[in-house]
Design a protein around this motif. Structure first.
Motif, PDB file in Angstrom:
ATOM      1  N   HIS A  97       0.851  -1.181   0.000  1.00 21.29           N
ATOM      2  CA  HIS A  97       0.000   0.000   0.000  1.00 21.29           C
ATOM      3  C   HIS A  97       0.893   1.239   0.000  1.00 21.29           C
ATOM      4  CE1 HIS A  97      -2.967  -2.959   1.184  1.00 21.29           C
ATOM      5  NE2 HIS A  97      -3.936  -2.059   1.065  1.00 21.29           N
TER       6      HIS A  97
ATOM      7  N   ARG B 126      -3.765  -1.402  -3.060  1.00 21.83           N
ATOM      8  CA  ARG B 126      -2.363  -1.711  -3.384  1.00 21.83           C
ATOM      9  C   ARG B 126      -1.912  -0.898  -4.604  1.00 21.83           C
ATOM     10  NH1 ARG B 126      -4.508  -6.894  -2.275  1.00 21.83           N
ATOM     11  NH2 ARG B 126      -4.920  -7.121  -4.518  1.00 21.83           N
TER      12      ARG B 126
ATOM     13  N   VAL C 281      -4.115   2.859  -7.519  1.00 21.01           N
ATOM     14  CA  VAL C 281      -4.306   1.755  -6.586  1.00 21.01           C
ATOM     15  C   VAL C 281      -5.500   0.911  -7.009  1.00 21.01           C
ATOM     16  CG1 VAL C 281      -3.256   2.950  -4.640  1.00 21.01           C
ATOM     17  CG2 VAL C 281      -5.699   3.227  -5.068  1.00 21.01           C
TER      18      VAL C 281
END
Length: 474
Positions: A205, A264, A259
């Motif tokens: 992340h 992620r 993301v």
């Protein structure tokens, strides 16, 4: 993919090749005489001379040259410029022109070209192919390239997933600056040009970013977390490209992390990609407002015809509404023929006033300036502007008619009609797109058709109705 797909490269700022200066005018356009000279050389079979002239040009200018050539000249020009017309040129080319050139290529050649392009440019080529052609090209690509393109194609069209670059620099948050520098110097497979490093947690992340300049000016023993910027704008992978562009514009971004649904880091988008999107979206809204589809001069005639004729047909239907109103007052027109001349003036000026408001409203939607929190304030503002415009134009027209025709009563009627139509046009110019937006339709697509119907109908109704009701028509 191409090396440029592995970097977040800043836009080129270097000057033109000296050999290209005579080909480009002061507005950065190819000179007509240069284009003619290149095409004449190709027609004469002097391919070497054509390549010599074109070689110094930037890929974008080579793409312009091919687009400026007539359709039947392009194949010969491309063949003459073998070795110059490469993947970079194709990436800069108009999609309709590029499509006609690629139709003549086989899967292996298309795969080679796609492998030399950035992922988003490769996707732009492949997404327009027939499904069986697309599969053939993907099979011919290198495994890594194929995986990147297939991943991009899995995302919705015009989404962040289609735009993003997959290769970037990401380092763990527990590293120190010295280790980051050593990592950058020791690994050949990393991007070679970049200006931002993403910092990620163990779960991948993103937790922050570091400018390359900051890394280079910081002691090696400093932890990355001490110099990174924790505030960052994250782009969901399924976000529409227009919303992505608005975020870049609003927050003055140079690049941003993309993301997935789990948060992620899966890619990044850079400002050089967004510049194209801003231009595309602005042009798209303007063209939709006019009902001309893509509005590209390289678009096939059949496609242009189909995109335009349906709106003209719709306009014809709405025009019949105004014609029906006029028909109800034929007696008044026969008794006072000047109304036939004044009616179109009122309708036309009202239409222009409505178009002004419509353009402002659609632009406000496109830039997120108009939302549910301020829509009624925007309506009130446009009504006030319409009232001011209406009073001004109504006075000018009313006084003019009174003096020229020596009929103050007719001048009063025409002035009142003009005032009525301009105010109506102002209200319609903001309420029509608001209504369409609430209904889930694109305000840029059909607003102009409804606006024309309203301003034409109200213009003639106001002129003829007020003239009949006032008794100036006996």
């Amino acid at each position: 993919m191409a090396e440029s797909d592995k970097i977040a490269a800043a836009p080129e700022t270097g000057g033109l090749d000296p050999g290209a200066s005579s080909a480009i005018d002061h507005e950065d356009r190819l000179r007509p005489e240069f284009v003619d000279e290149v095409l004449d050389a190709v027609e004469a079979g002097n391919d070497e001379r054509a390549r010599e002239m074109v070689a110094p040009l930037h890929p974008a200018d080579v793409a312009d040259l091919i687009e400026l050539a007539a359709r039947d000249e392009r194949d010969g020009l491309v063949k003459a410029l073998a070795g110059i017309v490469d993947a970079d040129v194709l990436a800069e080319m108009n999609e309709h022109v590029r499509e006609t050139l690629l139709d003549a290529l086989g899967p292996d050649e298309l795969a080679r070209i796609a492998g030399d392009l950035e992922t988003d440019d490769a996707v732009a080529i492949l997404e327009d192919l027939e499904e069986h052609e697309q599969r053939a090209v993907l099979r011919a690509m290198e495994p890594d390239d194929r995986a990147a393109v297939e991943e991009a194609l899995a995302y919705p069209e015009e989404s962040a997933g289609r735009l993003m670059q997959r290769d970037l620099i990401a380092v763990p948050e527990h590293w120190k600056v010295g280790r980051v520098i050593d990592y950058l110097r020791s690994t050949d497979e990393l991007p070679t040009d970049f200006w931002e490093i993403f910092v990620v947690a163990a779960s991948h992340h993103p937790v922050g970013t570091c400018k390359l300049s900051t890394v280079l000016r910081t002691p090696r023993s400093t932890p990355v977390v001490d110099i990174m910027m924790r505030e960052q704008t994250l782009i969901p992978v399924d976000m529409d490209q227009e919303d992505v562009a608005l975020r870049f514009q609003k927050y003055a971004l140079v690049s941003a992390a993309v993301v997935d649904g789990a948060g992620r880091l899966v890619g990044m988008i850079t400002v050089d990609d967004i510049v194209h999107i801003i231009q595309e979206e602005a042009s798209e809204d303007a063209l939709l407002l006019s009902g001309v589809g893509e509005g590209d001069i390289n678009e096939p005639v059949g496609e242009s015809y189909r995109s335009r004729v349906r709106w003209l047909a719709a306009n014809l239907v709405t025009a019949l509404v105004a014609a029906t109103i006029i028909r109800q007052f034929t007696g008044s027109i026969e008794k006072l023929a000047i109304l036939a001349a004044l009616g179109p003036i009122v309708a036309g000026v009202g239409g222009n006033a409505g178009t002004q408001t419509l353009a402002v409203t659609v632009r406000a939607f496109a830039t997120n300036q108009l939302t549910s929190s301020n829509r009624w304030r925007a309506v009130g503002r446009e009504i006030r502007v319409a009232l001011l415009n209406g009073v001004t134009i109504a006075l000018l027209l009313g006084i003019g008619v009174s003096l020229v025709l020596s009929s103050p009563s007719l001048g009063l009627v025409i002035g009142a009609a003009m005032m009525t139509n301009i105010v109506t046009a102002g209200m319609a110019g903001v309420l029509v797109p608001l209504t369409l937006e609430r209904m889930g339709a694109d305000p840029a697509v059909a607003s102009s058709i409804f606006l024309t119907m309203i301003t034409d109908s109200m213009g003639y109704l106001a002129v003829l109705g007020l003239a009949t009701a006032s008794g100036i028509v006996h």
